[in-house]
Every structure is written in C-alpha cells, then in structure tokens.
Write a protein that holds these residues in place. Structure first.
Motif, mmCIF file in Angstrom:
data_model
loop_
_atom_site.group_PDB
_atom_site.id
_atom_site.type_symbol
_atom_site.label_atom_id
_atom_site.label_comp_id
_atom_site.label_asym_id
_atom_site.label_seq_id
_atom_site.Cartn_x
_atom_site.Cartn_y
_atom_site.Cartn_z
ATOM 1 N N GLY A 179 56.903 59.608 -5.121
ATOM 2 C CA GLY A 179 57.432 58.252 -5.155
ATOM 3 C C GLY A 179 56.944 57.528 -6.390
ATOM 4 N N ILE A 180 57.321 56.243 -6.525
ATOM 5 C CA ILE A 180 56.986 55.508 -7.743
ATOM 6 C C ILE A 180 55.482 55.311 -7.909
ATOM 7 N N GLU A 181 54.729 55.487 -6.839
ATOM 8 C CA GLU A 181 53.277 55.360 -6.945
ATOM 9 C C GLU A 181 52.657 56.460 -7.810
ATOM 10 N N ASP A 182 53.423 57.536 -8.065
ATOM 11 C CA ASP A 182 52.930 58.645 -8.892
ATOM 12 C C ASP A 182 53.381 58.543 -10.346
ATOM 13 N N PHE A 183 54.200 57.547 -10.686
ATOM 14 C CA PHE A 183 54.803 57.490 -12.016
ATOM 15 C C PHE A 183 53.749 57.360 -13.126
ATOM 16 N N GLU A 184 52.793 56.473 -12.953
ATOM 17 C CA GLU A 184 51.805 56.245 -14.009
ATOM 18 C C GLU A 184 50.960 57.492 -14.262
ATOM 19 N N ALA A 185 50.544 58.150 -13.193
ATOM 20 C CA ALA A 185 49.727 59.355 -13.359
ATOM 21 C C ALA A 185 50.519 60.463 -14.038
ATOM 22 N N LEU A 186 51.789 60.626 -13.637
ATOM 23 C CA LEU A 186 52.608 61.662 -14.262
ATOM 24 C C LEU A 186 52.806 61.363 -15.742
ATOM 25 N N ALA A 187 53.133 60.124 -16.070
ATOM 26 C CA ALA A 187 53.334 59.757 -17.473
ATOM 27 C C ALA A 187 52.058 60.013 -18.270
ATOM 28 N N TYR A 188 50.908 59.703 -17.682
ATOM 29 C CA TYR A 188 49.633 59.930 -18.364
ATOM 30 C C TYR A 188 49.454 61.410 -18.708
ATOM 31 N N ILE A 189 49.774 62.290 -17.757
ATOM 32 C CA ILE A 189 49.619 63.728 -17.996
ATOM 33 C C ILE A 189 50.414 64.160 -19.221
ATOM 34 N N PHE A 190 51.683 63.734 -19.285
ATOM 35 C CA PHE A 190 52.548 64.220 -20.364
ATOM 36 C C PHE A 190 52.370 63.448 -21.664
ATOM 37 N N GLU A 191 51.648 62.360 -21.606
ATOM 38 C CA GLU A 191 51.291 61.658 -22.843
ATOM 39 C C GLU A 191 49.945 62.136 -23.392
ATOM 40 N N ASN A 192 49.333 63.073 -22.682
ATOM 41 C CA ASN A 192 48.060 63.639 -23.115
ATOM 42 C C ASN A 192 48.150 65.157 -23.213
ATOM 43 N N VAL A 193 49.228 65.624 -23.809
ATOM 44 C CA VAL A 193 49.398 67.061 -24.038
ATOM 45 C C VAL A 193 49.517 67.328 -25.528
ATOM 46 N N GLU A 194 49.121 68.515 -25.894
ATOM 47 C CA GLU A 194 49.277 68.993 -27.265
ATOM 48 C C GLU A 194 50.270 70.143 -27.251
ATOM 49 N N ILE A 195 51.256 70.094 -28.129
ATOM 50 C CA ILE A 195 52.281 71.136 -28.203
ATOM 51 C C ILE A 195 52.231 71.764 -29.582
ATOM 52 N N GLU A 196 51.946 73.054 -29.624
ATOM 53 C CA GLU A 196 51.775 73.757 -30.890
ATOM 54 C C GLU A 196 52.754 74.927 -30.990
ATOM 55 N N PRO A 197 53.186 75.268 -32.205
ATOM 56 C CA PRO A 197 54.009 76.471 -32.387
ATOM 57 C C PRO A 197 53.250 77.709 -31.919
ATOM 58 N N ASN A 198 53.982 78.639 -31.327
ATOM 59 C CA ASN A 198 53.387 79.876 -30.824
ATOM 60 C C ASN A 198 54.397 81.001 -31.050
#
Length: 398
Positions: free
Chosen positions: A146-165
């Motif tokens: 539900g919407i109560e999880d939105f902030e935590a989910l957004a935080y996870i994907f705003e704190n990722v590193e994506i590198e070529p592999n």
C-alpha cells in the motif's frame, strides 16, 4: 547464410534464403534433462550440443534466469532484480540493511531495512518447479502492499549503483551463441516504472485498487523510480548487442490498451528511438492476448515482437497479427506451443495447421518462426523437426 545473418536480415527487411526457425528449447531441455527424459541420442548432451546437432539455431532472446555463476544470485528476485551472468549491468544497493531467510521448501524471504521503513518480500522456487523446467520463481509476498510502503521503496531505488557488466555477455554472445543466433541483451522485463510496479512490486489487485484510489501518489512513485529505470536502459543500450529486450508479458486483460498506451508505450518509444540512433533494435516479449495492443506496438516503433502466441492460444491468428504489423514489426514466434503436444493436436491436425499457417503468411517477410511462448516439456522432438522441414520447404523470401 548463418542463423545470425538470417535473423538480422529478416529484421532489416532484406531477402533471405529461407524463413528462420529458431525454437526456444530451454525449458524443454531443462525439464527433460532433470527428469531423465531427453531423447536417447541426447541424454548426456548439453543444450548447445543439441541445437548444433539439429542445426536449429540457438534461441537467445529470453535469458537463462538461473545462470547466476555463483551463489545468492536470486537474493533480490522479490524486487524483480535479476542477476544472471549475461545481464549487461550490475546493481548494488547502498545505505540499506538486508536480511535473507531460506527454508528447505524453497522459500526465500528478504527484508530491506531503510530509514524510511522496511520492505519485505517472499518468493518460492522449489523442486517441483525445477522439474517442470521453470526458471522464474513465484512471488508470495510483494514488496509494496500500500501507499505506506512508497517512501521506503523509493529510498531503495534511489540508493542503488548501476554499472556496466559487459564481460560475460560479450563472451556469451561470441562463444556460446556465435553465428547460431542473436544474443539479445536483457534490459528489463517491465520497460517502464509503472509497469514495474504492476509486474514485479505489487499484486495485481493491490496495484489497480491503489491506482484508482491514489492515482497521484502512484504517478509520484513512478517518477521516483524513473531515474533507476533509465539508468538501466542507458547502460544496456551501450552494451555490444544488436538487439535489446525491454518489456514482457502483456495481456489485454491486465495491460489493457489504455494502460499500455499511457504507461508503457511512451517509454518504449523513447527507448526505440535511442536504439535506432545507435543502429540497434528493440525487442519486446509479446506473449499473451494482444487484441487491442498491436497498434500500440506499432506506434511504439518496436522492431521485434517476440513470442507472438497465435490462435488457438489467443484470439488472433498469425495472419491477423502480420496484417496490423504490415512489415513494420518482425514477428518472432508464431507457432503455438499446443501444436507440438500430442494430447492437443493429432498428427493430421498438426500438419494441417502448419500447412494452413504457411499459406497465410504471404511472401513470409519479417518473420522468424519459433514455438511461442516456449517449447513445453512434453513436446515431441519429431514435431519440432517437422516444423523445420515444413518451414524450409517454404523456400526463400525475396
């Protein structure tokens, strides 16, 4: 022509010596290998050895999701994060704590602890699924309730590193697939953030109830996920692949024409335009009931509609699909999986179906035959070889 040359020529609308037939045999192989039911000649053969011996080409559109090349490659599948070796990028989480629990009956529970709250997921991949040849788990607990999880989910994907592999993908492309096919690079199975929420992160019921009740909040979350989605695409687009897979598993009862047009098509079109500038092609995995969606595929400027599942699996015949595509999109698929099962079609019905289908395709341009969505474990090798024979008899496409 080699299988690779033939595939690329078909997508470019160029003449070929024959219509390619590149059946997807991975699930058929995995299930029969595990169950000891491969044909006697191939009981000790690898997947590559079988395809080379039969000269059927190497189907490398949908990846081997279980080929991790090490442990813990499945740890984030509850978030829809894959880590198979041929994936052309690497994802690393930062600033979160993750707890993982595994059970003997195939459950994997993940807990992501963030300053904004905790996200929990649970997936299942057990021995029965392995025996069936399945390579993807079942999600028992989705990340977002539900919407109560939105902030935590957004935080996870705003704190990722994506590198070529790219190293293993390049090796897979040259040494495993080579001239026997085209090694399609996987970007994502969802193509757009809103579809990511629907396909991987929320149950279907929760997604649509929340979209109706809180449309502004859902679009806000989608925008928060957009940088993550676009970074993945940018890294994938620069890998050494001719074809990029983006998006999968559409059906007009869930990804309705209205939903697809609003939330998926714009991003796919953007991706297509970027790839075309690089001289590359966009593939999307179009299994499912595509009535009402075909026009959106065309408008999105995709190049290849992989795994078109025609009548009797869906309401659309191959001829009807090709009429809408009108040479602008290449069909990869077109042969229903039920046709290679003896309990679905008799030998007479099977051969008549093939003959009628081949008579309906005109000159056969922009067509790569495969068994859609995949060759089922119970398929008889004799029927696969019969398809190869019939398609070869069709002759060149000029």
């Amino acid at each position: 022509m080699t299988h690779k040359e033939r595939i690329l020529a078909v997508i470019n609308g160029q003449p070929v010596d024959r219509i390619p037939f590149i059946p997807r045999l991975d699930i058929w192989y995995n299930a029969n290998k595990r169950n000891g039911t491969l044909p006697e000649k191939y009981k000790n053969a690898t997947f590559k050895e079988i395809t080379e011996d039969l000269n059927l080409g190497y189907h490398a559109v949908v990846p081997d999701f279980r080929d991790y090349g090490g442990e813990e490659g499945d740890r984030d599948l509850g978030l829809g994060i894959h880590r198979f070796r041929a994936l052309p990028y690497k994802i690393t989480f930062h600033n979160i704590k993750q707890n993982i629990t595994r059970t003997p009956d195939g459950l994997l529970k993940s807990e992501y602890i963030t300053p904004k709250g905790t996200i929990k997921t649970c997936i299942k991949y057990d021995e029965e699924m392995r025996k069936s040849g399945a390579t993807l788990p079942v999600t028992l607990e989705h990340a977002v309730k539900g919407i109560e999880d939105f902030e935590a989910l957004a935080y996870i994907f705003e704190n990722v590193e994506i590198e070529p592999n790219y190293k293993y993908y390049a090796q897979f492309k040259e040494e495993v697939v080579g001239e026997n096919g085209v090694a399609v690079a996987t970007c994502s199975l969802w193509a757009s953030p809103m579809y990511y929420l629907l396909k991987e992160l929320m149950s279907v019921e929760d997604f649509f109830f929340t979209l109706v009740d809180y449309p502004g909040e859902m679009e806000w979350l989608s925008e928060r996920l957009m940088p993550f989605a676009r970074k993945i695409f940018d890294v994938t687009a620069n890998c050494p692949a001719e074809l990029i897979l983006s998006g999968a598993n559409y059906d007009n009862s869930i990804t309705t024409p209205q939903f697809f047009g609003k939330y998926i098509a714009p991003e796919i079109k953007r991706q297509s335009e970027i790839l075309h500038e690089k001289g590359k092609f966009l593939v999307t995995h179009t299994d499912g009931e595509n009535t009402g969606l075909l026009e959106h595929f065309v408008d999105s400027e995709i190049d290849v509609a992989d795994s078109i599942c025609p009548y009797p699996l869906t309401r659309l015949t191959l001829a009807e699909v090709r009429k809408v595509f009108d040479g602008r999109i290449t069909v990869w698929g077109g042969i229903p999986s039920t046709s290679v099962l003896e309990n679905s079609m008799s030998d007479f019905e099977f051969e008549k179906y093939l003959d009628d289908m081949l008579q309906s395709i005109g000159r056969g341009d922009h067509l790569i035959f495969s068994i859609a969505d995949t060759t089922p474990p119970g398929a008889k090798l004799e029927r696969i070889l019969k398809i190869e024979e019939k398609v070869k008899e069709f002759g060149p496409v000029l």
